[in-house]
Design an enzyme around this catalytic site. Structure first.
Site, PDB file in Angstrom:
ATOM      1  N   GLU A 187     144.336 -66.082  33.043  1.00  0.00           N
ATOM      2  CA  GLU A 187     145.036 -64.978  33.710  1.00  0.00           C
ATOM      3  C   GLU A 187     144.508 -63.610  33.275  1.00  0.00           C
ATOM      4  O   GLU A 187     144.634 -62.625  34.007  1.00  0.00           O
ATOM      5  CB  GLU A 187     146.547 -65.053  33.446  1.00  0.00           C
ATOM      6  CG  GLU A 187     147.233 -66.255  34.086  1.00  0.00           C
ATOM      7  CD  GLU A 187     147.317 -66.145  35.590  1.00  0.00           C
ATOM      8  OE1 GLU A 187     146.253 -66.049  36.236  1.00  0.00           O
ATOM      9  OE2 GLU A 187     148.430 -66.166  36.133  1.00  0.00           O
ATOM     10  N   THR A 227     146.570 -57.980  41.596  1.00  0.00           N
ATOM     11  CA  THR A 227     147.524 -58.024  40.476  1.00  0.00           C
ATOM     12  C   THR A 227     147.236 -56.873  39.512  1.00  0.00           C
ATOM     13  O   THR A 227     148.145 -56.234  38.983  1.00  0.00           O
ATOM     14  CB  THR A 227     147.417 -59.373  39.740  1.00  0.00           C
ATOM     15  OG1 THR A 227     147.704 -60.417  40.674  1.00  0.00           O
ATOM     16  CG2 THR A 227     148.403 -59.472  38.592  1.00  0.00           C
TER      17      THR A 227
END
Ligand code: HSE
Length: 301
Positions: free
Chosen positions: A129, A180
């Protein structure tokens, strides 16, 4: 084992007040990941939804980074071939990168019989991530691995709590691109104490509601975030309008992860009306899904 195929599900992180903490595994959509032993190196192939936008270089691919770190840490001899069939659109807010990194962490553990705990798998998956979000947030990879509802109650050291739950949801996926990284960068570094009190209160209400089976309380608290959603709503044109128009038809609605996906908990019998409103504002499909069990093995030999 020479080869393993797993289903790695979409996840919805934050759920309003639980920024970087709460996450929910969905039953659909999902990626299918096949991992095979090879003589050396890591080779990645990707097909399916948005495959053309996903880098194949190991250091730039979330799944590649996870495999690289696990091979290094466990002195694994030989390499792996990673085949990813994306069912989750990248940049959707439905944990697309998390599905790939958690799926590979899980599959590596099985393929090489590493005997790692779920928490250790979350740690490895979260490394992936960092590549897409700039921070190893674990609120998507945790539910992908545990299933149900998860809470990352501490990051260093990592602590994850898991609550099995079961309810239906809708996911609207407007045709808007939100990175994101950008959705994290627009958030303030500091927040007023009153906002903190509000969000902790709502987060407590959500957790309590799960043990009471009170979906009305869950949805109401989910809509009460005063820290993150007000900033991110501006990245999703039409979001405020949809939220306002759906208010009497749903238990709850919020941005899924960093968006643009929107998660909706419908009131009984209201799906057709919700569908019409979503179609009018965004002209996008509305998917029916439910809380899912997390990563599942499809085949292994
Ligand atoms: N908690 C993360 C964020 C989830 O909101 O940035 C990203 O899907």
């Amino acid at each position: 084992m020479e080869r393993i195929k797993v289903i790695s599900p979409a996840t919805s992180a934050n759920l309003g007040p639980g920024y970087d903490i709460f996450g929910l595994a969905l039953s659909e959509p999902y990626d299918i990941i096949t991992l095979s032993r090879s003589e050396e190196g890591i080779v990645i192939s990707v097909r399916g939804e948005g495959a053309d936008r996903i880098p194949r270089e190991v250091d730039k691919n979330t799944a590649g980074v996870v495999a690289r770190e696990m091979i290094k840490d466990f002195n694994i001899e030989g390499g792996v071939k990673i085949e990813i069939h994306k069912g989750i659109r990248p940049g959707s807010g439905l944990g697309s990168s998390a599905a790939s990194s958690a799926g590979v962490a899980f599959a590596m553990n099985e393929l090489f019989d590493l005997k790692l705990s779920k928490l250790e798998l979350v740690k490895y998956a979260a490394l992936g991530e960092s590549i897409s979000a700039g921070f190893p947030h674990a609120d998507n990879v945790a539910p992908a691995i545990y299933g149900g509802f998860t809470m990352v109650i501490n990051y260093n050291p990592l602590e994850v709590l898991h609550v099995p739950v079961d309810f239906k949801m809708l996911v609207a996926l407007p045709d808007i691109e939100v990175s994101t990284k950008k959705a994290r960068d627009i958030l303030p570094d500091k927040i007023p104490l009153t906002s903190m009190v509000n969000n902790v209160g709502k987060a407590c209400g959500m957790v309590y509601s799960l043990f009471k089976g009170d979906i009305e309380l869950f949805g109401r608290c989910m809509m009460g975030d005063r820290v993150v959603e007000p900033h991110r709503a501006q990245l999703i044109p039409g979001y405020k309008e949809v939220k306002e128009k759906l208010k009497d038809l749903v238990y709850g609605i919020t941005i899924s992860g960093s968006g643009p996906g929107v998660i909706i908990i419908p009131r009984e019998g209201e799906v057709p009306k919700i569908e019409k409103i979503v179609d009018k504002v965004w002209g996008c499909p509305l998917y029916c899904t439910k809380v899912g069990p997390g990563i599942q093995v499809l085949e292994g030999d």
